[in-house]
Structure formats: structure tokens, C-alpha cells
Design a protein around this motif. Structure first.
Motif, PDB file in Angstrom:
ATOM      1  N   ASP A   1       0.988  12.986  -0.446  1.00 50.27           N
ATOM      2  CA  ASP A   1       1.152  14.376  -0.024  1.00 50.27           C
ATOM      3  C   ASP A   1       2.560  14.619   0.522  1.00 50.27           C
ATOM      4  O   ASP A   1       3.132  15.690   0.339  1.00 50.27           O
TER       5      ASP A   1
ATOM      6  N   THR B   1       2.932   7.719   7.965  1.00 54.67           N
ATOM      7  CA  THR B   1       1.825   7.994   7.031  1.00 54.67           C
ATOM      8  C   THR B   1       0.658   7.019   7.199  1.00 54.67           C
ATOM      9  O   THR B   1       0.788   5.962   7.817  1.00 54.67           O
ATOM     10  N   ALA B   2      -0.453   7.380   6.554  1.00 54.42           N
ATOM     11  CA  ALA B   2      -1.675   6.561   6.622  1.00 54.42           C
ATOM     12  C   ALA B   2      -1.451   5.180   6.001  1.00 54.42           C
ATOM     13  O   ALA B   2      -1.984   4.186   6.490  1.00 54.42           O
ATOM     14  N   GLU B   3      -0.658   5.116   4.939  1.00 52.20           N
ATOM     15  CA  GLU B   3      -0.493   3.845   4.212  1.00 52.20           C
ATOM     16  C   GLU B   3       0.582   2.947   4.806  1.00 52.20           C
ATOM     17  O   GLU B   3       0.776   1.829   4.347  1.00 52.20           O
TER      18      GLU B   3
ATOM     19  N   ARG C   1       0.818  -1.217   0.000  1.00 49.81           N
ATOM     20  CA  ARG C   1       0.000   0.000   0.000  1.00 49.81           C
ATOM     21  C   ARG C   1       0.853   1.269   0.000  1.00 49.81           C
ATOM     22  O   ARG C   1       0.607   2.219  -0.736  1.00 49.81           O
ATOM     23  N   LEU C   2       1.886   1.270   0.844  1.00 53.73           N
ATOM     24  CA  LEU C   2       2.772   2.437   0.942  1.00 53.73           C
ATOM     25  C   LEU C   2       3.620   2.586  -0.322  1.00 53.73           C
ATOM     26  O   LEU C   2       3.781   3.690  -0.855  1.00 53.73           O
TER      27      LEU C   2
ATOM     28  N   HIS D   1      -0.210  20.301  -1.635  1.00 53.82           N
ATOM     29  CA  HIS D   1      -1.101  19.217  -2.016  1.00 53.82           C
ATOM     30  C   HIS D   1      -2.559  19.614  -1.911  1.00 53.82           C
ATOM     31  O   HIS D   1      -2.890  20.721  -1.625  1.00 53.82           O
TER      32      HIS D   1
ATOM     33  N   ALA E   1       1.446   3.926  -3.086  1.00 51.13           N
ATOM     34  CA  ALA E   1       1.065   5.337  -2.874  1.00 51.13           C
ATOM     35  C   ALA E   1       2.204   6.267  -3.284  1.00 51.13           C
ATOM     36  O   ALA E   1       1.979   7.301  -3.924  1.00 51.13           O
TER      37      ALA E   1
ATOM     38  N   ASN F   1      -0.723  10.342  10.366  1.00 51.61           N
ATOM     39  CA  ASN F   1      -1.438   9.734   9.237  1.00 51.61           C
ATOM     40  C   ASN F   1      -1.575  10.619   8.008  1.00 51.61           C
ATOM     41  O   ASN F   1      -2.610  10.617   7.346  1.00 51.61           O
ATOM     42  N   ALA F   2      -0.522  11.394   7.679  1.00 52.41           N
ATOM     43  CA  ALA F   2      -0.509  12.130   6.410  1.00 52.41           C
ATOM     44  C   ALA F   2      -0.579  11.121   5.267  1.00 52.41           C
ATOM     45  O   ALA F   2      -0.177   9.963   5.429  1.00 52.41           O
ATOM     46  N   ARG F   3      -1.086  11.537   4.107  1.00 51.57           N
ATOM     47  CA  ARG F   3      -1.083  10.652   2.953  1.00 51.57           C
ATOM     48  C   ARG F   3       0.333  10.629   2.374  1.00 51.57           C
ATOM     49  O   ARG F   3       0.977  11.682   2.230  1.00 51.57           O
ATOM     50  N   ALA F   4       0.798   9.441   2.016  1.00 53.41           N
ATOM     51  CA  ALA F   4       2.178   9.319   1.512  1.00 53.41           C
ATOM     52  C   ALA F   4       2.390  10.147   0.245  1.00 53.41           C
ATOM     53  O   ALA F   4       3.457  10.739   0.056  1.00 53.41           O
TER      54      ALA F   4
END
Ligand SMILES: Cc1cc2nc3c(=O)[nH]c(=O)nc-3n(C[C@H](O)[C@H](O)[C@H](O)COP(=O)(O)O)c2cc1C
Length: 322
Positions: A312, A206-208, A28-29, A322, A32, A307-310
Motif C-alpha cells: 500500500d 510497515t507491517a512487513e 518479507r519486506l 489502495h 512485499a 503497520n501499513a502494508r508495504a
């Protein structure tokens, strides 16, 4: 999904690499980061061949972006590393690069170059950089002591980068260690000699990421001074210093018994985690998370968003909003 190509480092749009972190940098990471135009790296650590093949196929089903796979030669027998590498090559398209934490044995390096794959090696000394160049490295990652996780050398990132840059005029060099925001990127790439960056800690949060929530929280809560270099978490990966959050466990020193403190699933099987293990707490870990190795670079100083989006994170590193 068919892989896309571009003219940047390793064919990516942006020279921002996700470090191949065992247990943390999963499909997932990786997908992303690759989807955002960065360079994804799947952390394979001690994964067995069948798992390696499944993980690589999973990533490619999720993204057409640039990614590679990462091995840690010093935790595997040479023959096991060779077999794992063979499984990775068989399961991937030729754009998938192969990266190593520390120099690989020369036979293994030949296996990579012979397969037509790009060879990426992370080093922590100028002497190792020279050897990596001798074995045909395509991209060098230069790790300074600001880095989270295991340390390959004793020099800070900018200083080592300067020393290595002159050795490798034609080889792209990525800086690793202490990088988590656009100011860090600018200092080392825009205004410095690096061709790009390789980041670990900022992507752990991060979230992912597959990291345990408490571990992500500790990174976001910590400042650079809250991290420390130790040799405490040596079970499973002995003999190398590592930078971690300076938790009560670290400050206490090795006074407690090396008993079981958590359990987790590793490559689908139930595993016990002993105190002083090198294992990272993942989303599947249950137990005394704060007593485990919370690898963390001084880069935590400017990591504020849980949990920032990777994607971003990739864009913010290169100064895009972003
Ligand atoms: C949790 C964690 C696990 C890591 N595992 C690996 C690994 O399996 N292979 C590898 O090449 N590097 C690994 N690294 C090191 C990174 O490649 C890189 O040197 C480091 O993260 C850069 O510093 P930063 O964390 O400040 O960004 C790991 C780093 C962290 C934080």
C-alpha cells in the motif's frame, strides 16, 4: 519463482525502491515491495556468505518481482566485501541487481559489471556521483540530508538532485531522503528531475518490516523536528553522521557508560548491544529500545499509519489508492 521483467527502472513497474536497510529490509519486506511492482532491496550489511545465500533464495521463493541486494563497503574489509558479493552473485539469478551505500572499491565494481549485474550506487555528493558514473553505474541513488540513517553528504535532496542530474544525462537517478507520500514523489519525480525514489523510513514502519514495535511507534509519533543529525551511535560503524529520533538519550549526550543495554539475535546468533551501538532495534531485540539508534528521516512528518502494508505504501507513493 521465475523473475518477471518490465521496461521501467531496473525492470520494475513502479520507480519506487525500498532502501536496503541492514537488519530491517529482510525477505518479507523485500518480497512485499517487489510484489507491489516496486523495487525491493535486501539489506545485507555484515551478513556472512552462507546467510546471504539463504536470504536471497528465500526472497526469490516468495516473489517473481524485481529485487537486489545491498552492501555497505565502508563497514567491511575489501576482501570480505568481495567474498560476500561473490556469494550473492552465486545464489541469485542475473536480474538481481547489486547496490552499494557509498562508492565501492573499483575491483568490487568490476566484479559486479563483469557478472552482468546492474550496478546501483547511493551517493551524497556530486563528486561521488561523477566517480560512480566513471565506474559504470547503471542506476544512481542521490541521498540528501533529510534522509534517515547514515548520511553520505551535506546537501538537501532537491538541491543535490539538480547538481547530479546534469552530470548523468543517460543514467536513471533515484532521489532518497525525506520521501514518504505522493506529494514528495510528485515534487521530485512528476514535477522534478528524478526518475524515481528510494525510501527507507516509511518502510521501517510497515507491517512487513523487521523493526522493533517501539521503533515503528516512534517513527509514527515523530514530526520532522523530532529528528536530529548526530554522531552518537558510532559503535560498529564509526565516522559517519546519521539522522535519528531526538530521544532523551540523544539529548543527554554521551554521559552514560558504554555498558550493555540490550540483546538481540543477529544472523541467528545471540549478540549483546552496547550503548552508542549503530545496531537497529529489531523484532528480536530485548532491552532499552529507546536508548538505541532510532534512525529516522524527516519523512516521518507524513507517516501516520502504524503497520501499513508495504504494498500500500508503494501504491500511495505513486498516487494510487489502495
Ligand atoms: C533504519 C535505516 C537503515 C538503513 N540502512 C541502510 C543500509 O544498510 N544500506 C543503505 O544503502 N542505506 C541504508 N539506509 C539509508 C537509505 O538507503 C536511504 O538513504 C534513506 O532511508 C532515505 O531517507 P528516508 O529514510 O527519509 O526515506 C538506512 C536507512 C534507515 C532509515
Amino acid at each position: 519463482v521465475k523473475p518477471a521483467t518490465n521496461n521501467g527502472v531496473l525492470g520494475a513497474q513502479h520507480p519506487v525502491m525500498l532502501a536496503g536497510m541492514g537488519g530491517i529490509a529482510g525477505p518479507r519486506l523485500v518480497a512485499a515491495v517487489a510484489d507491489a511492482g516496486g523495487i525491493g532491496t535486501l539489506g545485507l550489511y555484515k551478513a556472512p556468505p552462507t546467510r546471504i545465500a539463504a536470504l536471497i533464495r528465500e526472497v526469490r521463493s516468495m516473489t517473481s518481482g524485481v529485487f537486489g541486494v545491498n552492501f555497505v563497503p565502508e563497514v567491511l574489509e575489501d576482501s570480505t566485501l568481495g567474498a560476500n558479493l561473490e556469494a550473492a552473485i552465486a545464489a541469485s539469478d542475473p536480474t538481481v541487481f547489486i547496490s552499494f551505500f557509498g562508492l565501492p572499491p573499483s575491483g568490487v565494481a568490476n566484479q559486479v559489471t563483469g557478472s552482468g549485474r546492474q550496478l546501483v550506487v547511493q551517493v551524497g555528493t556530486a563528486a561521488d556521483a561523477r566517480q560512480a558514473i566513471d565506474i559504470g553505474v547503471d542506476v544512481l541513488i542521490v541521498q540528501g540530508t533529510e534522509a534517515g540513517g547514515h548520511l553520505l553528504g551535506t546537501q538537501p535532496t532537491a538541491e543535490l538532485l539538480r547538481d547530479v542530474r546534469s552530470l548523468a544525462p543517460g543514467v536513471p537517478v533515484l532521489a532518497a531522503g525525506g520521501i514518504s507520500c505522493a506529494a514528495d514523489f510528485d515534487r521530485l519525480v512528476q514535477d522534478g528531475p528524478a526518475d524515481g525514489v528510494c525510501c527507507g523510513t516509511v518502510f521501517v514502519a510497515t507491517a512487513e518490516s523487521n523493526a522493533h514495535g517501539t521503533y515503528k511507534d516512534r517513527i509514527v509519533q515523530s514530526a520532522a523536528d523530532d529528528t536530529v543529525i548526530t554522531e552518537m551511535f558510532e559503535v560498529g560503524w564509526p565516522g559517519r553522521r546519521h539522522r535519528v529520533v531526538n530521544t532523551a538519550q540523544v539529548r543527554d549526550g554521551k554521559i552514560a557508560a558504554a555498558s550493555v543495554i540490550a540483546r538481540t539475535r543477529i544472523y541467528g546468533s545471540e549478540s549483546l548491544i552496547f550503548r552508542y551501538s549503530a545496531a537497529v532495534p529489531t523484532s528480536e531485540t530485548v532491552g532499552a529500545i529507546d536508548d538505541m539508534a532510532l534512525y529516522c528521516g524527516v519523512s516521518c512528518q507524513s507517516i501516520h499509519e502504524p503497520n501499513a502494508r508495504a504494498g500500500d505504501v508503494v501504491r500511495s507513493l505513486i498516487g494510487l489508492r489502495h
